[in-house]
Write an enzyme that holds these catalytic residues in place. Structure first.
Site, PDB file in Angstrom:
ATOM      1  N   CYS A   1      -8.438 -28.799  53.536  1.00 16.18           N
ATOM      2  CA  CYS A   1      -9.230 -28.409  52.366  1.00 16.18           C
ATOM      3  C   CYS A   1     -10.454 -27.636  52.848  1.00 16.18           C
ATOM      4  O   CYS A   1     -11.307 -28.186  53.555  1.00 16.18           O
ATOM      5  CB  CYS A   1      -9.654 -29.650  51.582  1.00 16.18           C
ATOM      6  SG  CYS A   1     -10.623 -29.222  50.124  1.00 16.18           S
TER       7      CYS A   1
ATOM      8  N   CYS B   1     -10.832 -22.743  45.443  1.00 16.48           N
ATOM      9  CA  CYS B   1     -10.021 -23.350  46.505  1.00 16.48           C
ATOM     10  C   CYS B   1     -10.329 -22.581  47.787  1.00 16.48           C
ATOM     11  O   CYS B   1     -10.126 -21.361  47.850  1.00 16.48           O
ATOM     12  CB  CYS B   1      -8.535 -23.242  46.144  1.00 16.48           C
ATOM     13  SG  CYS B   1      -7.433 -23.873  47.420  1.00 16.48           S
TER      14      CYS B   1
HETATM   15  N1  LIG Z   1      -4.434 -28.865  46.746  1.00 16.51           N
HETATM   16  C1  LIG Z   1      -4.441 -28.570  48.139  1.00 16.51           C
HETATM   17  C2  LIG Z   1      -5.511 -29.281  48.908  1.00 16.51           C
HETATM   18  C3  LIG Z   1      -6.909 -28.930  48.504  1.00 16.51           C
HETATM   19  C4  LIG Z   1      -7.329 -27.515  48.872  1.00 16.51           C
HETATM   20  C5  LIG Z   1      -8.770 -27.269  48.562  1.00 16.51           C
HETATM   21  N2  LIG Z   1      -9.220 -27.392  47.266  1.00 16.51           N
HETATM   22  C6  LIG Z   1      -9.438 -26.179  49.368  1.00 16.51           C
HETATM   23  O1  LIG Z   1     -10.622 -25.921  49.094  1.00 16.51           O
HETATM   24  O2  LIG Z   1      -8.867 -25.651  50.315  1.00 16.51           O
HETATM   25  C7  LIG Z   1      -3.068 -28.909  48.767  1.00 16.51           C
HETATM   26  O3  LIG Z   1      -2.360 -29.797  48.254  1.00 16.51           O
HETATM   27  O4  LIG Z   1      -2.706 -28.281  49.767  1.00 16.51           O
END
Ligand SMILES: N[C@@H](CCC[C@H](N)C(=O)O)C(=O)O
Length: 269
Positions: A73, A210
């Site tokens: 993340c 993200c």
């Molecule tokens: N939902 C993603 C994990 C989280 C990613 C995040 N919000 C970021 O900032 O990179 C997954 O399941 O890979």
């Protein structure tokens, strides 16, 4: 038992952070589901556990709002840098963080007041970059798939604002090309080195930003010659600066980290 937590966000991507050196969480999947709920829990995109590491300074584990564990993340890694430094758990301004996708280095940008205003993360080298045909029955013809430690599908569109995220997000998250599901980014190149992006995250749905998704978007744009290797990715909650280094192939992500509040909550009973 009561667990002390901190709610933090990076460009609006909000997680609950727990220092497991003090508060071990036996069932993080369940805690992520219950605590992430907006009305009956704390409300968040997921749960992040900060822990000890035998190979780095600290470790990070990340659980999406549906309880699934993610490999990496980007936004949480910046927030962890701020958490560790401002709470005196380290005085290093370069922190090595163990994640399920390897050890990442955090470079803290510290103000004279010893506040961490921003963090640059060495996100590693993107892998498995390829064009994919989505096939019949899908509203978009093709995308760029790649891994930033976790899987991403970037789809370039003419108008990111008009994408029906709740409609197409779940469909693409579960596309058969991605047996472990995928994070989906809709990207519109809006300037010479500027990309507007909206995201549907695997396991959490619509989020305001993200970090790995911003990196994936910038890499996909450079890979397809839509943008230079240094670009700004603008999401609903903020902008991240991404550089896919020509020299070593590593992606470096820079952006903010913000503490919202501290609290205490019971373990799910
Ligand atoms: N939902 C993603 C994990 C989280 C990613 C995040 N919000 C970021 O900032 O990179 C997954 O399941 O890979």
């Amino acid at each position: 038992m009561k667990v002390k937590f901190t709610k933090m966000h990076g460009a609006g991507n909000d997680y609950i952070y727990v220092n497991t050196l003090r508060y071990p969480i036996a069932d993080p999947r369940r805690a992520a589901i219950e605590w992430s709920r907006p009305h009956t829990g704390i409300g968040s995109d997921g749960l992040v556990l900060i822990g000890a590491s035998s190979v780095a300074d600290f470790s990070m584990r990340i659980f999406n709002a549906d309880g699934s564990e993610a490999m990496m993340c980007g936004n949480a890694s910046r927030c962890i840098g701020k958490y560790l430094y401002e709470r005196g758990l380290t005085d290093k301004t370069e922190i090595r963080l163990e994640t399920l996708s390897g050890v990442k280095t955090l470079h803290l940008h510290v103000s004279p007041q010893r506040q961490v205003d921003a963090v640059t993360v060495d996100m590693g080298v993107p892998t498995l970059i390829r064009r994919v045909e989505l096939g019949a029955g899908y509203p978009f013809g093709e995308g760029i798939a790649l891994s930033m430690g976790n899987p991403h599908l970037v789809i370039f569109v003419d108008d990111a604002e008009s994408v029906d995220l709740p409609g197409v997000g779940p469909l693409l998250e579960h596309h058969p090309l991605f047996p472990h599901r995928v994070n989906v980014e809709f990207a519109q190149v809006t300037g010479d080195a500027e990309i507007r992006m909206r995201v549907w995250e695997r396991g959490s749905g619509i989020t305001q930003a993200c970090g790995t998704g911003a990196c994936a978007t910038a890499v996909a744009a450079a890979f397809t010659h839509r943008s230079p290797r240094r670009s700004a990715v603008r999401m609903d909650g903020g902008t991240l600066l991404i550089h896919w280094s020509e020299a070593d192939g590593t992606v470096r992500m820079t952006g903010p980290a913000v503490s919202v509040f501290d609290g205490e909550i019971s373990l799910p009973g």
